[in-house]
Scaffold this motif. Structure first.
Motif, PDB file in Angstrom:
ATOM      1  N   ASP A 140       0.819  -1.209   0.000  1.00  0.00           N
ATOM      2  CA  ASP A 140       0.000   0.000   0.000  1.00  0.00           C
ATOM      3  C   ASP A 140       0.854   1.261   0.000  1.00  0.00           C
ATOM      4  N   LEU A 141       1.887   1.289   0.831  1.00  0.00           N
ATOM      5  CA  LEU A 141       2.732   2.480   0.907  1.00  0.00           C
ATOM      6  C   LEU A 141       3.463   2.721  -0.412  1.00  0.00           C
ATOM      7  N   GLU A 142       3.907   1.652  -1.064  1.00  0.00           N
ATOM      8  CA  GLU A 142       4.563   1.816  -2.368  1.00  0.00           C
ATOM      9  C   GLU A 142       3.572   2.323  -3.410  1.00  0.00           C
ATOM     10  N   ALA A 143       2.351   1.781  -3.391  1.00  0.00           N
ATOM     11  CA  ALA A 143       1.336   2.236  -4.337  1.00  0.00           C
ATOM     12  C   ALA A 143       0.958   3.691  -4.081  1.00  0.00           C
ATOM     13  N   ILE A 144       0.857   4.073  -2.796  1.00  0.00           N
ATOM     14  CA  ILE A 144       0.545   5.464  -2.457  1.00  0.00           C
ATOM     15  C   ILE A 144       1.666   6.389  -2.928  1.00  0.00           C
ATOM     16  N   ALA A 145       2.924   5.963  -2.739  1.00  0.00           N
ATOM     17  CA  ALA A 145       4.061   6.781  -3.170  1.00  0.00           C
ATOM     18  C   ALA A 145       4.045   6.969  -4.688  1.00  0.00           C
ATOM     19  N   ILE A 146       3.791   5.893  -5.429  1.00  0.00           N
ATOM     20  CA  ILE A 146       3.738   5.996  -6.891  1.00  0.00           C
ATOM     21  C   ILE A 146       2.595   6.909  -7.321  1.00  0.00           C
ATOM     22  N   ALA A 147       1.440   6.741  -6.674  1.00  0.00           N
ATOM     23  CA  ALA A 147       0.286   7.571  -7.027  1.00  0.00           C
ATOM     24  C   ALA A 147       0.540   9.038  -6.716  1.00  0.00           C
ATOM     25  N   ALA A 148       1.132   9.308  -5.560  1.00  0.00           N
ATOM     26  CA  ALA A 148       1.397  10.698  -5.167  1.00  0.00           C
ATOM     27  C   ALA A 148       2.398  11.358  -6.115  1.00  0.00           C
ATOM     28  N   ILE A 177      -9.406  20.827  -8.069  1.00  0.00           N
ATOM     29  CA  ILE A 177     -10.487  19.911  -7.719  1.00  0.00           C
ATOM     30  C   ILE A 177     -10.232  18.500  -8.245  1.00  0.00           C
ATOM     31  N   TRP A 178      -9.294  18.366  -9.201  1.00  0.00           N
ATOM     32  CA  TRP A 178      -9.033  17.046  -9.765  1.00  0.00           C
ATOM     33  C   TRP A 178      -7.841  16.351  -9.137  1.00  0.00           C
ATOM     34  N   VAL A 179      -7.155  17.003  -8.210  1.00  0.00           N
ATOM     35  CA  VAL A 179      -5.965  16.399  -7.618  1.00  0.00           C
ATOM     36  C   VAL A 179      -6.319  15.120  -6.852  1.00  0.00           C
ATOM     37  N   MET A 180      -7.288  15.198  -5.941  1.00  0.00           N
ATOM     38  CA  MET A 180      -7.616  14.025  -5.129  1.00  0.00           C
ATOM     39  C   MET A 180      -8.257  12.906  -5.943  1.00  0.00           C
ATOM     40  N   PRO A 181      -9.221  13.180  -6.847  1.00  0.00           N
ATOM     41  CA  PRO A 181      -9.741  12.081  -7.666  1.00  0.00           C
ATOM     42  C   PRO A 181      -8.660  11.377  -8.479  1.00  0.00           C
ATOM     43  N   CYS A 182      -7.733  12.153  -9.040  1.00  0.00           N
ATOM     44  CA  CYS A 182      -6.650  11.535  -9.818  1.00  0.00           C
ATOM     45  C   CYS A 182      -5.728  10.721  -8.916  1.00  0.00           C
ATOM     46  N   LEU A 183      -5.451  11.231  -7.710  1.00  0.00           N
ATOM     47  CA  LEU A 183      -4.612  10.503  -6.761  1.00  0.00           C
ATOM     48  C   LEU A 183      -5.238   9.167  -6.401  1.00  0.00           C
ATOM     49  N   PHE A 184      -6.530   9.171  -6.068  1.00  0.00           N
ATOM     50  CA  PHE A 184      -7.218   7.938  -5.711  1.00  0.00           C
ATOM     51  C   PHE A 184      -7.292   6.978  -6.908  1.00  0.00           C
ATOM     52  N   ALA A 185      -7.539   7.531  -8.095  1.00  0.00           N
ATOM     53  CA  ALA A 185      -7.656   6.685  -9.282  1.00  0.00           C
ATOM     54  C   ALA A 185      -6.328   5.992  -9.584  1.00  0.00           C
ATOM     55  N   ILE A 186      -5.225   6.743  -9.536  1.00  0.00           N
ATOM     56  CA  ILE A 186      -3.914   6.153  -9.818  1.00  0.00           C
ATOM     57  C   ILE A 186      -3.540   5.143  -8.742  1.00  0.00           C
TER      58      ILE A 186
END
Length: 202
Positions: A140-148, A177-186
């Motif tokens: 999860d942390l690696e996926a969050i880092a890649i997404a961020a 307004i699209w930062v968080m949706p894109c972060l969650f999607a990635i």
């Protein structure tokens, strides 16, 4: 005399990804329809982002292993689905009603409505991250880092394009307004891929 009762089928990773993909695609349809009927491009964009995420989950489901999900992940899905459905619905309600309100307080309250399911989703993500084992937490942390990093790089690149004077006029709030949706999607797309890489090492 009745035969032995069958135990209920357990939720697997593949089935969960398929369910998430299906729900995302179903949630995207009303956004696309409402956007095309009302001429609101941001609803069409939201629908496309949600649909693309759902399609990616459905694709990942084809290659996921049939591993039974742990209770902590089943709990996360029970919190994830209502939050995502609520976010899509409240985004549509907020975007449709805000321009019609004369009261500033009413506009602020309606505009902030989508924050409620997002807060619940963040809470669910923190809880599952806290309660997982070491390997799952690392994934999860690696996926969050890649997404961020991907989200930051993408929006930074997008912000540089107006310097080329190509005629784009994009307001700051439209980008924000699209930062968080894109972060969650990635993150949602990246996590199954990172998990598969770790599973292949076993």
């Amino acid at each position: 005399m009745s035969g032995p009762s069958k135990s209920p089928s357990k939720l697997t990773n593949r089935r969960a990804l398929a369910m998430m993909g299906g729900v995302a695609v179903l949630c995207a349809l009303p956004c696309l329809l409402a956007g095309m009927l009302t001429g609101r491009r941001w609803l069409v964009t939201l629908g496309l982002v949600v649909a693309a995420t759902g399609a990616a989950w459905l694709l990942c489901a084809r290659f996921a292993r049939e591993e039974v999900m742990r209770p902590v992940h089943v709990r996360y899905l029970r919190e994830f689905f209502p939050a995502m459905a609520g976010y899509v619905v409240l985004m549509m309600v907020s975007g449709t009603l805000v321009p019609r309100m004369e009261s500033i307080a009413a506009r602020v309250a309606l505009a902030a409505l989508p924050l409620l399911p997002i807060a619940l989703l963040v809470r669910a993500m923190v809880r599952v991250l806290r309660d997982q084992d070491e390997l799952e937490r690392r994934i999860d942390l690696e996926a969050i880092a890649i997404a961020a990093m991907s989200t930051a790089f993408g929006f930074f690149s997008f912000g540089l394009l107006p310097l080329a004077d190509i005629g784009w006029q994009v307001s700051g709030h439209t980008v924000a307004i699209w930062v968080m949706p894109c972060l969650f999607a990635i993150f949602g797309i990246t996590k199954p891929l990172v998990a598969r890489r770790y599973r292949d090492r076993e």
